[in-house]
Motif scaffolding. Structure first.
Motif, mmCIF file in Angstrom:
data_model
loop_
_atom_site.group_PDB
_atom_site.id
_atom_site.type_symbol
_atom_site.label_atom_id
_atom_site.label_comp_id
_atom_site.label_asym_id
_atom_site.label_seq_id
_atom_site.Cartn_x
_atom_site.Cartn_y
_atom_site.Cartn_z
ATOM 1 N N ALA A 96 75.589 -25.912 -6.381
ATOM 2 C CA ALA A 96 75.702 -26.106 -7.830
ATOM 3 C C ALA A 96 75.470 -24.787 -8.574
ATOM 4 O O ALA A 96 76.187 -24.474 -9.532
ATOM 5 N N LEU A 97 74.487 -24.018 -8.144
ATOM 6 C CA LEU A 97 74.230 -22.733 -8.795
ATOM 7 C C LEU A 97 75.352 -21.730 -8.536
ATOM 8 O O LEU A 97 75.732 -20.966 -9.426
ATOM 9 N N ARG A 98 75.887 -21.733 -7.330
ATOM 10 C CA ARG A 98 77.011 -20.842 -7.014
ATOM 11 C C ARG A 98 78.229 -21.215 -7.854
ATOM 12 O O ARG A 98 78.932 -20.349 -8.386
ATOM 13 N N ALA A 99 78.493 -22.509 -8.010
ATOM 14 C CA ALA A 99 79.610 -22.957 -8.842
ATOM 15 C C ALA A 99 79.374 -22.598 -10.306
ATOM 16 O O ALA A 99 80.309 -22.214 -11.011
ATOM 17 N N LEU A 100 78.129 -22.687 -10.745
ATOM 18 C CA LEU A 100 77.809 -22.305 -12.118
ATOM 19 C C LEU A 100 78.066 -20.815 -12.343
ATOM 20 O O LEU A 100 78.592 -20.407 -13.385
ATOM 21 N N ARG A 101 77.742 -20.004 -11.360
ATOM 22 C CA ARG A 101 77.995 -18.563 -11.463
ATOM 23 C C ARG A 101 79.491 -18.295 -11.561
ATOM 24 O O ARG A 101 79.933 -17.518 -12.407
ATOM 25 N N PHE A 102 80.295 -18.930 -10.703
ATOM 26 C CA PHE A 102 81.741 -18.742 -10.775
ATOM 27 C C PHE A 102 82.312 -19.299 -12.075
ATOM 28 O O PHE A 102 83.221 -18.716 -12.660
ATOM 29 N N TRP A 103 81.781 -20.417 -12.536
ATOM 30 C CA TRP A 103 82.259 -21.030 -13.777
ATOM 31 C C TRP A 103 82.013 -20.093 -14.958
ATOM 32 O O TRP A 103 82.879 -19.913 -15.810
ATOM 33 N N GLU A 104 80.831 -19.488 -15.003
ATOM 34 C CA GLU A 104 80.523 -18.518 -16.064
ATOM 35 C C GLU A 104 81.451 -17.314 -15.980
ATOM 36 O O GLU A 104 81.931 -16.818 -16.985
ATOM 37 N N LEU A 105 81.677 -16.831 -14.781
ATOM 38 C CA LEU A 105 82.531 -15.661 -14.603
ATOM 39 C C LEU A 105 83.981 -15.966 -14.964
ATOM 40 O O LEU A 105 84.657 -15.143 -15.591
ATOM 41 N N LEU A 106 84.447 -17.147 -14.600
ATOM 42 C CA LEU A 106 85.841 -17.507 -14.849
ATOM 43 C C LEU A 106 86.093 -18.012 -16.255
ATOM 44 O O LEU A 106 87.235 -18.031 -16.712
ATOM 45 N N SER A 107 85.037 -18.394 -16.973
ATOM 46 C CA SER A 107 85.220 -18.935 -18.322
ATOM 47 C C SER A 107 85.637 -17.860 -19.313
ATOM 48 O O SER A 107 85.995 -18.179 -20.442
ATOM 49 N N ILE A 108 85.594 -16.603 -18.903
ATOM 50 C CA ILE A 108 86.036 -15.527 -19.787
ATOM 51 C C ILE A 108 87.540 -15.635 -20.027
ATOM 52 O O ILE A 108 88.015 -15.451 -21.133
ATOM 53 N N SER B 247 91.628 -13.451 -10.223
ATOM 54 C CA SER B 247 90.690 -14.087 -9.289
ATOM 55 C C SER B 247 90.238 -13.103 -8.211
ATOM 56 O O SER B 247 89.083 -13.154 -7.777
ATOM 57 N N VAL B 248 91.116 -12.215 -7.783
ATOM 58 C CA VAL B 248 90.708 -11.178 -6.824
ATOM 59 C C VAL B 248 89.690 -10.252 -7.477
ATOM 60 O O VAL B 248 88.675 -9.892 -6.869
ATOM 61 N N ALA B 249 89.951 -9.873 -8.736
ATOM 62 C CA ALA B 249 89.006 -9.019 -9.454
ATOM 63 C C ALA B 249 87.663 -9.732 -9.647
ATOM 64 O O ALA B 249 86.596 -9.109 -9.510
ATOM 65 N N SER B 250 87.695 -11.020 -9.934
ATOM 66 C CA SER B 250 86.452 -11.788 -10.089
ATOM 67 C C SER B 250 85.681 -11.856 -8.783
ATOM 68 O O SER B 250 84.453 -11.763 -8.774
ATOM 69 N N LEU B 251 86.402 -12.007 -7.679
ATOM 70 C CA LEU B 251 85.751 -12.034 -6.370
ATOM 71 C C LEU B 251 85.088 -10.691 -6.078
ATOM 72 O O LEU B 251 83.945 -10.640 -5.616
ATOM 73 N N LEU B 252 85.791 -9.600 -6.363
ATOM 74 C CA LEU B 252 85.199 -8.273 -6.156
ATOM 75 C C LEU B 252 83.981 -8.065 -7.048
ATOM 76 O O LEU B 252 82.960 -7.528 -6.605
ATOM 77 N N LEU B 253 84.075 -8.518 -8.296
ATOM 78 C CA LEU B 253 82.936 -8.390 -9.203
ATOM 79 C C LEU B 253 81.749 -9.213 -8.714
ATOM 80 O O LEU B 253 80.601 -8.759 -8.769
ATOM 81 N N THR B 254 82.022 -10.391 -8.190
ATOM 82 C CA THR B 254 80.954 -11.226 -7.644
ATOM 83 C C THR B 254 80.281 -10.549 -6.456
ATOM 84 O O THR B 254 79.052 -10.561 -6.332
ATOM 85 N N ARG B 255 81.063 -9.956 -5.578
ATOM 86 C CA ARG B 255 80.486 -9.259 -4.419
ATOM 87 C C ARG B 255 79.689 -8.030 -4.846
ATOM 88 O O ARG B 255 78.680 -7.696 -4.227
ATOM 89 N N ILE B 256 80.126 -7.338 -5.890
ATOM 90 C CA ILE B 256 79.340 -6.208 -6.417
ATOM 91 C C ILE B 256 78.014 -6.706 -6.968
ATOM 92 O O ILE B 256 76.963 -6.102 -6.729
ATOM 93 N N HIS B 257 78.052 -7.826 -7.686
ATOM 94 C CA HIS B 257 76.799 -8.422 -8.190
ATOM 95 C C HIS B 257 75.874 -8.811 -7.045
ATOM 96 O O HIS B 257 74.658 -8.615 -7.122
ATOM 97 N N ASP B 258 76.449 -9.369 -5.981
ATOM 98 C CA ASP B 258 75.652 -9.736 -4.808
ATOM 99 C C ASP B 258 74.998 -8.509 -4.180
ATOM 100 O O ASP B 258 73.826 -8.545 -3.807
ATOM 101 N N ALA B 259 75.760 -7.422 -4.057
ATOM 102 C CA ALA B 259 75.212 -6.200 -3.461
ATOM 103 C C ALA B 259 74.103 -5.621 -4.325
ATOM 104 O O ALA B 259 73.070 -5.170 -3.805
#
Length: 163
Positions: free
Chosen positions: A57-69, A116-128
């Motif tokens: 649920a938290l992971r989906a919330l993170r993606f939802w926030e990122l994709l809601s832009i 979506s590829v850019a969002s995935l890369l941004l998510t991985r940068i946030h993770d790092a």
């Protein structure tokens, strides 16, 4: 009827599930599984399911926030996409499941593929960055408490810089 059954996604998913269960049954001994479940107990299993559910649920919330832009997608489709994405990420070899997120987003939420590829890369940068912060905090606390000598810390920094 037979052609319809062959083309059915549900039929193939049922066949694939039965195949996976049979494969696991041939590799694992059922008594080992039951003894492990008995040792963990019903309460332990329910805690594990609760933690996995909260994490999803938290992971989906993170993606939802990122994709809601870019798009106005509701939370439930993003939650479903995130669950499938995480499953594929764990099951497919060499983390090739990472590639499934842009495909799933394009198919089920009409989110642009490049975005979506850019969002995935941004998510991985946030993770790092988050992981680096956790490691740096842990090393800092260990140095302050005297559990790591400064010589080891200097060596660690040199190795990290060399990478």
């Amino acid at each position: 009827m037979v052609v319809r059954l062959v083309r059915s996604k549900k039929a193939w998913s049922i066949v694939f599930t039965i195949f996976l269960i049979a494969l696991l049954g041939s590799i694992l001994n059922p008594s080992d599984i039951s003894s492990a479940l008995y040792q963990v107990g019903i309460l332990g299993i329910s805690k594990i399911f609760l933690l996995v559910g909260v994490t999803q649920a938290l992971r989906a919330l993170r993606f939802w926030e990122l994709l809601s832009i870019k798009t106005k997608t509701s939370y439930l489709p993003i939650f479903k996409i995130t669950c499938v994405y995480q499953f594929l990420n764990h099951v497919l070899p060499v983390r090739s499941g990472e590639l499934s997120l842009p495909i799933l987003l394009k198919r089920y939420s009409s989110y642009p593929y490049i975005s979506s590829v850019a969002s995935l890369l941004l998510t991985r940068i946030h993770d790092a960055l988050a992981l680096g912060t956790i490691v740096a905090s842990g090393v800092g606390f260990a140095v302050i408490n005297g559990r790591i000598a400064s010589d080891w810390l200097n060596l660690l920094i040199l190795v990290l810089l060399a990478i």
